[in-house]
Design a protein around this motif. Sequence first.
Motif, PDB file in Angstrom:
ATOM      1  N   THR A  67       0.829  -1.209   0.000  1.00  0.00           N
ATOM      2  CA  THR A  67       0.000   0.000   0.000  1.00  0.00           C
ATOM      3  C   THR A  67       0.862   1.257   0.000  1.00  0.00           C
ATOM      4  OG1 THR A  67      -1.719  -1.186   1.191  1.00  0.00           O
ATOM      5  CG2 THR A  67      -1.833   1.202   1.229  1.00  0.00           C
ATOM      6  N   ALA A  68       1.985   1.234   0.714  1.00  0.00           N
ATOM      7  CA  ALA A  68       2.823   2.422   0.830  1.00  0.00           C
ATOM      8  C   ALA A  68       3.678   2.654  -0.413  1.00  0.00           C
ATOM      9  CB  ALA A  68       3.723   2.309   2.057  1.00  0.00           C
ATOM     10  N   PHE A  69       4.228   1.589  -0.998  1.00  0.00           N
ATOM     11  CA  PHE A  69       5.202   1.755  -2.070  1.00  0.00           C
ATOM     12  C   PHE A  69       4.729   1.229  -3.415  1.00  0.00           C
ATOM     13  CE2 PHE A  69       7.730   1.411   1.862  1.00  0.00           C
ATOM     14  CZ  PHE A  69       8.288   2.674   1.845  1.00  0.00           C
ATOM     15  N   GLY A  70       3.616   0.519  -3.466  1.00  0.00           N
ATOM     16  CA  GLY A  70       3.112  -0.042  -4.712  1.00  0.00           C
ATOM     17  C   GLY A  70       2.251   0.967  -5.457  1.00  0.00           C
ATOM     18  N   PRO A  71       1.465   0.499  -6.409  1.00  0.00           N
ATOM     19  CA  PRO A  71       0.600   1.390  -7.181  1.00  0.00           C
ATOM     20  C   PRO A  71      -0.379   2.220  -6.338  1.00  0.00           C
ATOM     21  CG  PRO A  71       0.738  -0.744  -8.247  1.00  0.00           C
ATOM     22  CD  PRO A  71       1.440  -0.871  -6.924  1.00  0.00           C
ATOM     23  N   PRO A  72      -0.963   1.686  -5.247  1.00  0.00           N
ATOM     24  CA  PRO A  72      -1.852   2.548  -4.453  1.00  0.00           C
ATOM     25  C   PRO A  72      -1.112   3.701  -3.775  1.00  0.00           C
ATOM     26  CG  PRO A  72      -2.281   0.241  -3.952  1.00  0.00           C
ATOM     27  CD  PRO A  72      -1.050   0.287  -4.791  1.00  0.00           C
ATOM     28  N   GLY A  73       0.192   3.589  -3.613  1.00  0.00           N
ATOM     29  CA  GLY A  73       0.967   4.644  -2.963  1.00  0.00           C
ATOM     30  C   GLY A  73       1.088   5.907  -3.799  1.00  0.00           C
ATOM     31  N   LYS A  74       0.789   5.835  -5.077  1.00  0.00           N
ATOM     32  CA  LYS A  74       0.871   7.027  -5.930  1.00  0.00           C
ATOM     33  C   LYS A  74      -0.193   8.041  -5.568  1.00  0.00           C
ATOM     34  CE  LYS A  74       4.040   4.963  -8.342  1.00  0.00           C
ATOM     35  NZ  LYS A  74       5.270   4.855  -7.616  1.00  0.00           N
ATOM     36  N   GLN A  75      -1.281   7.591  -4.941  1.00  0.00           N
ATOM     37  CA  GLN A  75      -2.378   8.488  -4.578  1.00  0.00           C
ATOM     38  C   GLN A  75      -2.140   9.166  -3.233  1.00  0.00           C
ATOM     39  OE1 GLN A  75      -5.710   5.883  -4.605  1.00  0.00           O
ATOM     40  NE2 GLN A  75      -5.662   5.572  -6.815  1.00  0.00           N
ATOM     41  N   LEU A  76      -1.137   8.703  -2.476  1.00  0.00           N
ATOM     42  CA  LEU A  76      -0.859   9.286  -1.176  1.00  0.00           C
ATOM     43  C   LEU A  76      -0.146  10.623  -1.342  1.00  0.00           C
ATOM     44  CD1 LEU A  76       0.438   6.118   0.688  1.00  0.00           C
ATOM     45  CD2 LEU A  76      -1.831   7.128   0.833  1.00  0.00           C
ATOM     46  N   SER A  77      -0.436  11.552  -0.447  1.00  0.00           N
ATOM     47  CA  SER A  77       0.236  12.846  -0.509  1.00  0.00           C
ATOM     48  C   SER A  77       1.135  13.007   0.712  1.00  0.00           C
ATOM     49  CB  SER A  77      -0.778  13.984  -0.545  1.00  0.00           C
ATOM     50  OG  SER A  77      -1.500  14.035   0.669  1.00  0.00           O
ATOM     51  N   ASP A  78       2.181  13.787   0.560  1.00  0.00           N
ATOM     52  CA  ASP A  78       3.102  14.071   1.647  1.00  0.00           C
ATOM     53  C   ASP A  78       2.712  15.410   2.259  1.00  0.00           C
ATOM     54  OD1 ASP A  78       5.164  14.258   3.417  1.00  0.00           O
ATOM     55  OD2 ASP A  78       6.760  14.349   1.908  1.00  0.00           O
ATOM     56  N   PRO A  79       2.239  15.437   3.501  1.00  0.00           N
ATOM     57  CA  PRO A  79       1.790  16.708   4.082  1.00  0.00           C
ATOM     58  C   PRO A  79       2.921  17.719   4.241  1.00  0.00           C
ATOM     59  CG  PRO A  79       1.754  14.957   5.721  1.00  0.00           C
ATOM     60  CD  PRO A  79       2.043  14.322   4.405  1.00  0.00           C
ATOM     61  N   PHE A  80       4.161  17.269   4.343  1.00  0.00           N
ATOM     62  CA  PHE A  80       5.273  18.210   4.475  1.00  0.00           C
ATOM     63  C   PHE A  80       5.554  18.910   3.150  1.00  0.00           C
ATOM     64  CE2 PHE A  80       6.031  15.301   8.020  1.00  0.00           C
ATOM     65  CZ  PHE A  80       6.125  16.212   9.045  1.00  0.00           C
ATOM     66  N   GLU A  81       5.350  18.232   2.032  1.00  0.00           N
ATOM     67  CA  GLU A  81       5.541  18.862   0.732  1.00  0.00           C
ATOM     68  C   GLU A  81       4.366  19.754   0.360  1.00  0.00           C
ATOM     69  OE1 GLU A  81       6.425  15.996  -2.252  1.00  0.00           O
ATOM     70  OE2 GLU A  81       8.322  15.392  -1.328  1.00  0.00           O
ATOM     71  N   ASP A  82       3.186  19.460   0.897  1.00  0.00           N
ATOM     72  CA  ASP A  82       1.996  20.251   0.593  1.00  0.00           C
ATOM     73  C   ASP A  82       2.047  21.619   1.259  1.00  0.00           C
ATOM     74  OD1 ASP A  82       1.070  18.156  -0.885  1.00  0.00           O
ATOM     75  OD2 ASP A  82      -0.293  17.399   0.669  1.00  0.00           O
ATOM     76  N   HIS A  83       2.718  21.742   2.397  1.00  0.00           N
ATOM     77  CA  HIS A  83       2.717  22.986   3.172  1.00  0.00           C
ATOM     78  C   HIS A  83       4.144  23.483   3.365  1.00  0.00           C
ATOM     79  CE1 HIS A  83      -1.508  22.447   3.959  1.00  0.00           C
ATOM     80  NE2 HIS A  83      -1.278  21.212   4.360  1.00  0.00           N
TER      81      HIS A  83
END
Length: 43
Positions: free
Chosen positions: A25-41
């Motif tokens: 979930t973290a590194f496979g195809p579903p992980g592409k939809q995850l966002s990094d809150p530190f990069e967002d702000h």
Amino acid sequence: MDSATVLIVSVGTLVLGFTGFAVYTAFGPPGKQLSDPFEDHED
């Protein structure tokens, strides 16, 4: 087999399965939809 051995193998299989699913979930195809809150702000 002893019942304790069956219990240990069952718990070990569950832990390895959950760990594998979490890594997928973290590194496979579903992980592409995850966002990094530190990069967002960024400041």
